[in-house]
Design a protein around this motif. Structure first.
Motif, PDB file in Angstrom:
ATOM      1  N   TRP A 142       0.816  -1.214   0.000  1.00 49.15           N
ATOM      2  CA  TRP A 142       0.000   0.000   0.000  1.00 49.15           C
ATOM      3  C   TRP A 142       0.850   1.265   0.000  1.00 49.15           C
ATOM      4  O   TRP A 142       0.420   2.301  -0.499  1.00 49.15           O
ATOM      5  N   LEU A 143       2.065   1.178   0.531  1.00 47.06           N
ATOM      6  CA  LEU A 143       2.980   2.314   0.429  1.00 47.06           C
ATOM      7  C   LEU A 143       3.345   2.554  -1.038  1.00 47.06           C
ATOM      8  O   LEU A 143       3.291   3.681  -1.525  1.00 47.06           O
ATOM      9  N   PHE A 144       3.674   1.476  -1.748  1.00 49.34           N
ATOM     10  CA  PHE A 144       4.001   1.612  -3.172  1.00 49.34           C
ATOM     11  C   PHE A 144       2.770   1.976  -4.000  1.00 49.34           C
ATOM     12  O   PHE A 144       2.890   2.667  -5.018  1.00 49.34           O
ATOM     13  N   ALA A 145       1.592   1.537  -3.568  1.00 47.30           N
ATOM     14  CA  ALA A 145       0.357   1.930  -4.257  1.00 47.30           C
ATOM     15  C   ALA A 145       0.133   3.438  -4.133  1.00 47.30           C
ATOM     16  O   ALA A 145      -0.292   4.091  -5.092  1.00 47.30           O
ATOM     17  N   ALA A 146       0.449   3.997  -2.970  1.00 42.13           N
ATOM     18  CA  ALA A 146       0.325   5.449  -2.774  1.00 42.13           C
ATOM     19  C   ALA A 146       1.309   6.189  -3.675  1.00 42.13           C
ATOM     20  O   ALA A 146       0.958   7.205  -4.287  1.00 42.13           O
ATOM     21  N   ILE A 147       2.528   5.668  -3.756  1.00 44.02           N
ATOM     22  CA  ILE A 147       3.538   6.287  -4.633  1.00 44.02           C
ATOM     23  C   ILE A 147       3.054   6.219  -6.082  1.00 44.02           C
ATOM     24  O   ILE A 147       3.189   7.187  -6.847  1.00 44.02           O
ATOM     25  N   GLY A 148       2.479   5.080  -6.486  1.00 44.22           N
ATOM     26  CA  GLY A 148       1.959   4.937  -7.837  1.00 44.22           C
ATOM     27  C   GLY A 148       0.815   5.887  -8.124  1.00 44.22           C
ATOM     28  O   GLY A 148       0.748   6.491  -9.209  1.00 44.22           O
ATOM     29  N   LEU A 149      -0.097   6.049  -7.162  1.00 40.48           N
ATOM     30  CA  LEU A 149      -1.217   6.982  -7.329  1.00 40.48           C
ATOM     31  C   LEU A 149      -0.709   8.404  -7.524  1.00 40.48           C
ATOM     32  O   LEU A 149      -1.177   9.117  -8.420  1.00 40.48           O
ATOM     33  N   VAL A 150       0.243   8.803  -6.719  1.00 41.97           N
ATOM     34  CA  VAL A 150       0.788  10.166  -6.833  1.00 41.97           C
ATOM     35  C   VAL A 150       1.521  10.335  -8.160  1.00 41.97           C
ATOM     36  O   VAL A 150       1.431  11.395  -8.796  1.00 41.97           O
ATOM     37  N   ALA A 151       2.216   9.294  -8.609  1.00 44.62           N
ATOM     38  CA  ALA A 151       2.896   9.374  -9.914  1.00 44.62           C
ATOM     39  C   ALA A 151       1.894   9.561 -11.040  1.00 44.62           C
ATOM     40  O   ALA A 151       2.143  10.316 -11.997  1.00 44.62           O
ATOM     41  N   ILE A 152       0.735   8.921 -10.937  1.00 45.90           N
ATOM     42  CA  ILE A 152      -0.305   9.066 -11.957  1.00 45.90           C
ATOM     43  C   ILE A 152      -0.893  10.480 -11.925  1.00 45.90           C
ATOM     44  O   ILE A 152      -1.086  11.106 -12.958  1.00 45.90           O
ATOM     45  N   VAL A 153      -1.158  10.974 -10.713  1.00 46.22           N
ATOM     46  CA  VAL A 153      -1.732  12.318 -10.560  1.00 46.22           C
ATOM     47  C   VAL A 153      -0.746  13.385 -11.023  1.00 46.22           C
ATOM     48  O   VAL A 153      -1.117  14.356 -11.686  1.00 46.22           O
ATOM     49  N   ALA A 154       0.519  13.183 -10.699  1.00 47.88           N
ATOM     50  CA  ALA A 154       1.538  14.177 -11.066  1.00 47.88           C
ATOM     51  C   ALA A 154       1.826  14.108 -12.536  1.00 47.88           C
ATOM     52  O   ALA A 154       2.202  15.012 -13.182  1.00 47.88           O
TER      53      ALA A 154
END
Length: 154
Positions: A142-154
């Motif tokens: 879930w930590l990496f999922a959060a990083i992935g979500l932010v990468a998509i948003v950014a």
């Protein structure tokens, strides 16, 4: 001679000390902000944003280092939410007008987009926490999922 304070007395003492420190700190704010000029507003903004990022990262770090070693899927919700919020706040701070170029030119619109993204995620996270949404899997996923979500948003 030792004073034996009850839990209630300790809580009351803690609240009074905290209120005193906040009052002492708040009394200096008008004079400090009255001397600010628009040239260095980015520095004040960055300092305040780093405080909120520190709080989010601290929450995630505490949940990663739980002493009881029990696995609660509820903690995954908090880890995912506050990791993403911290990253979005960090990107927001770097996107504020007056900061150096971060991927694209810094602007007010870009900073507002990331700030609103973080606050929207925060509202969703509070609802998920209130309704006890449990995310399956490990904390690291879930930590990496959060990083992935932010990468998509950014």
């Amino acid at each position: 001679m030792q004073l034996a304070l009850s839990s209630r007395d300790k809580l009351l003492l803690f609240c009074l000390l905290t209120l005193g420190l906040v009052s002492a700190s708040a009394s200096t704010i008008p004079t400090y902000f009255g001397k600010l000029n628009s040239e260095h507003l980015w520095l004040t903004h960055l300092t305040l944003e780093l405080l909120s990022i520190f709080v989010s990262v601290s929450i995630v770090a505490i949940l990663f280092q739980r002493l009881d070693k029990t696995h609660s899927r509820f903690t995954n919700t908090v880890i995912f939410s506050f990791s993403a919020i911290a990253l979005l706040d960090f990107i927001h701070a770097l996107s504020y007008q007056g900061m150096p170029v971060f991927v694209t030119e810094s602007s007010t619109a870009k900073a507002i987009f990331f700030w609103l993204s973080a606050r929207s995620l925060e509202v969703i996270a509070m609802f998920a926490i209130a309704f006890r949404v449990k995310l399956p899997g490990t904390k690291l996923v879930w930590l990496f999922a959060a990083i992935g979500l932010v990468a998509i948003v950014a």
